[in-house]
Design an enzyme around this catalytic site. Structure first.
Site, PDB file in Angstrom:
ATOM      1  N   GLY A  24      34.834  -7.217 158.449  1.00  0.00           N
ATOM      2  CA  GLY A  24      34.574  -7.882 159.711  1.00  0.00           C
ATOM      3  C   GLY A  24      34.815  -9.379 159.643  1.00  0.00           C
ATOM      4  O   GLY A  24      35.437  -9.969 160.527  1.00  0.00           O
ATOM      5  N   ARG A  28      35.763 -12.901 154.284  1.00  0.00           N
ATOM      6  CA  ARG A  28      35.599 -11.861 153.263  1.00  0.00           C
ATOM      7  C   ARG A  28      36.969 -11.278 152.888  1.00  0.00           C
ATOM      8  O   ARG A  28      37.209 -10.916 151.737  1.00  0.00           O
ATOM      9  CB  ARG A  28      34.656 -10.762 153.761  1.00  0.00           C
ATOM     10  N   ARG A  47      44.135 -16.304 165.917  1.00  0.00           N
ATOM     11  CA  ARG A  47      42.705 -16.297 166.239  1.00  0.00           C
ATOM     12  C   ARG A  47      41.822 -16.425 164.987  1.00  0.00           C
ATOM     13  O   ARG A  47      40.650 -16.028 164.999  1.00  0.00           O
ATOM     14  CB  ARG A  47      42.323 -15.045 167.027  1.00  0.00           C
ATOM     15  N   ARG A  91      37.512   0.291 155.689  1.00  0.00           N
ATOM     16  CA  ARG A  91      36.630  -0.808 156.093  1.00  0.00           C
ATOM     17  C   ARG A  91      35.518  -0.980 155.074  1.00  0.00           C
ATOM     18  O   ARG A  91      34.890   0.010 154.649  1.00  0.00           O
ATOM     19  CB  ARG A  91      36.032  -0.529 157.472  1.00  0.00           C
ATOM     20  N   SER A  94      28.777  -4.424 156.064  1.00  0.00           N
ATOM     21  CA  SER A  94      27.333  -4.361 155.845  1.00  0.00           C
ATOM     22  C   SER A  94      26.684  -3.455 156.880  1.00  0.00           C
ATOM     23  O   SER A  94      27.261  -3.184 157.935  1.00  0.00           O
ATOM     24  CB  SER A  94      26.721  -5.763 155.907  1.00  0.00           C
ATOM     25  N   ASP A 207      20.139  -4.968 154.905  1.00  0.00           N
ATOM     26  CA  ASP A 207      18.736  -5.066 155.317  1.00  0.00           C
ATOM     27  C   ASP A 207      18.232  -3.666 155.637  1.00  0.00           C
ATOM     28  O   ASP A 207      19.023  -2.732 155.796  1.00  0.00           O
ATOM     29  CB  ASP A 207      18.571  -5.988 156.519  1.00  0.00           C
ATOM     30  N   ARG A 220      23.766 -10.676 147.769  1.00  0.00           N
ATOM     31  CA  ARG A 220      25.040 -10.568 148.486  1.00  0.00           C
ATOM     32  C   ARG A 220      26.209 -10.876 147.556  1.00  0.00           C
ATOM     33  O   ARG A 220      27.251 -10.239 147.617  1.00  0.00           O
ATOM     34  CB  ARG A 220      25.049 -11.517 149.687  1.00  0.00           C
TER      35      ARG A 220
END
Length: 235
Positions: A24, A28, A47, A91, A94, A207, A220
């Site tokens: 996403g 990353r 973008r 994909r 998280s 989470d 992380r």
């Protein structure tokens, strides 16, 4: 192909590999390019959605961001499948756990993806479509997790259109055995099904929506690379 570059991807046809690992956050994707790829070449910055192509253990592969939510991943993966002849999209992202045995840092491999989105209505199917992963990729991912000793669960996830919501109805999804909540898997799986291509979603639990567990900055850094390692093992 005649349709590239697209409105959202600046690459020419042939500049993107047949396998794309997506996240996403475009940063990353940049991290994966720097950590895993040999001789990465940037093919997109439209973008700010960064994309790179390089090699991993001698095999050509691309990494790219897809943004947040079903509309965003729906656009990028559609263009990759339909206009760039991408065969496989994996994909890595998280998710919030809905399962008491799925803890922060664990991996969740999405065998299927429920959703509260209306994305599937475009297909005008005479019923409810069940978006699922490509089994060969799923099986390979499980084997890799077993070999590396990573904690994981395989099952259904919930792709939500809303991050902030008046009532998430988590208890109802929990009652149906859904493992975790994220925001993109169902659109990816639908696009793959419609295009006759392959797809898999590998998630890291960031989470816990039942216990209140949350990821620290250190966790992380040390655990989010595990899903990437599994994804690159599928190339």
């Amino acid at each position: 192909m005649g349709k590239t570059p697209t409105p959202h991807i600046g690459a020419k046809y042939g500049e993107i590999a047949e396998t794309v690992i997506m996240a996403g956050d475009p940063l990353r994707a940049k991290f994966m390019a720097e950590k895993f790829l040999e001789n990465p070449v940037q093919f997109n910055n439209v973008r700010g959605m960064l994309g790179y192509t390089g090699t991993y253990q001698g095999k050509r592969v691309s990494v790219m961001g897809h943004g947040m939510g079903i509309p965003s991943i729906g656009i990028y993966t559609y263009e990759l499948y339909q206009f760039y002849d991408v065969k496989t999209i994996i994909r890595v992202g998280s998710a919030g756990s809905l399962n008491t045995d799925l803890h922060v840092g664990d991996l969740c491999i999405a065998m299927g993806a429920c959703t509260n989105s209306n994305y599937g209505a475009q297909y005008e199917l005479p019923g409810t479509f069940a978006p699922i992963a490509s089994f060969d990729l799923l099986r390979q991912a499980v084997e890799t997790c077993d070999q590396l000793g990573y904690r994981y669960k395989v099952g259904n996830v919930m792709s939500s259109d809303t991050f902030y919501t008046e009532n998430a109805h988590n208890d109802k999804w929990i009652g149906m055995g859904v493992l975790a909540v994220e925001m993109e898997a169902s659109a990816l799986y639908m696009n793959a099904a419609r295009a006759g291509k392959r797809a898999l979603v590998i998630l890291t639990i960031s989470d816990h929506l039942i216990t209140g567990e949350a990821t620290t900055a250190e966790e992380r850094q040390t655990t989010f690379t595990r899903m990437m390692e599994v994804a690159f093992s599928l190339i």
